[in-house]
Write an enzyme that holds these catalytic residues in place. Sequence first.
Site, mmCIF file in Angstrom:
data_model
loop_
_atom_site.group_PDB
_atom_site.id
_atom_site.type_symbol
_atom_site.label_atom_id
_atom_site.label_comp_id
_atom_site.label_asym_id
_atom_site.label_seq_id
_atom_site.Cartn_x
_atom_site.Cartn_y
_atom_site.Cartn_z
ATOM 1 N N GLY A 24 33.657 -23.096 -15.449
ATOM 2 C CA GLY A 24 32.501 -23.470 -14.636
ATOM 3 C C GLY A 24 31.568 -22.337 -14.276
ATOM 4 O O GLY A 24 30.537 -22.571 -13.624
ATOM 5 N N GLY B 81 29.493 -20.543 -16.148
ATOM 6 C CA GLY B 81 28.172 -20.734 -16.744
ATOM 7 C C GLY B 81 27.393 -21.852 -16.095
ATOM 8 O O GLY B 81 26.163 -21.778 -15.955
ATOM 9 N N ASP B 82 28.091 -22.895 -15.671
ATOM 10 C CA ASP B 82 27.437 -24.018 -14.989
ATOM 11 C C ASP B 82 26.958 -23.584 -13.603
ATOM 12 O O ASP B 82 25.887 -23.994 -13.151
ATOM 13 C CB ASP B 82 28.402 -25.197 -14.868
#
Length: 346
Positions: free
Chosen positions: A253, A255-256
Amino acid sequence: MDVVSLGEMLIDFVPDRRGSLDEVESFRKSPGGAPANVAVAVTRLGGKAAFLGKIGLDPFGRYLVEVLEREGVDTRGVVLTEEAKTGLAFVALDESGDRSFLFYRDPSADMLLRECEINEEVLREGLVFHFGSVTQIHPESRLATLMAAKRAREFGKIVSFDVNLRLHLWPGKEEALEQIQRSLPLCDILKVSEEEMELLAGTDDLMKGAEALRAYGPRLVLITLGERGTYYQTADLTGRVPSFRVKPVDTTGAGDAFAGGFLLQMCDRMRGRSFDQVIGFEEELREVIRYANAVGAFTVTRHGAIPALPTKAEVFEFMYAGRGKINKNNPFPRPERKFNVYKEKG
């Protein structure tokens, strides 16, 4: 509405220990799915977000809708179906916190999203439309995803595309790259990892790779480099913003989280100004990326995807601990003394 995110939402089964999947003895349930993570990242940071996607009408699906609602994400665009079950992903973590996945989606509900199920009323309300590549694997959800991106452009929205390539889910590497390259002209903001840039552009040179990707149409290319920070390129500007030094626990997560932080900062700065005006001022663009780097770095210090996403206050503390009082009304307060808790990598 700040960000409308379209794509998959699923259950991540996170391991209780590091090692390969055959070594792990137990897992815990955790909500995930890259576009859903982005939507929650936006709301955790104080923005407004909506999620468009298809989820199974089963206990896992109902749980995921409850998570979105609890996080303040608009769920008017969520479709619940009995056609297929909610997707599952079993996660393995190595000693550095990097992860690998084993997906159960044969098919999963997100793969069956149809064009007629896209809520255009919600699509019209956002400043930014964000999507990824996972819903482009299956022909039906691919048509829905690309239609939504095209409609968002017609509505005058800024379109963001995070490649988030999962090659093992595609029938083959060539098809994956071909379909992703067809999506590039639809976006204004393109986010890729260094590995994804090399695959799509055919080079490991950041400047040349970003130039090759911009040639497809994106006005801003962001290449995330992990602990080395983020490389950026527009028609006029190029550079790298350092990362924050942390000890990774789980990179799921990250990069998100980066994408959510970046998009919300862009939305805040585009009120009364154009996208090109914001990305044309280098000092401001670097500040936005630095904030996004901080959100991503903070996320890897905790387990899971959505459970690890930080709040607005946590990010400010993380960025400015030891630099004087936190001014919650100013996302970039002037430091009063040297940064002595978290050091940035040069």
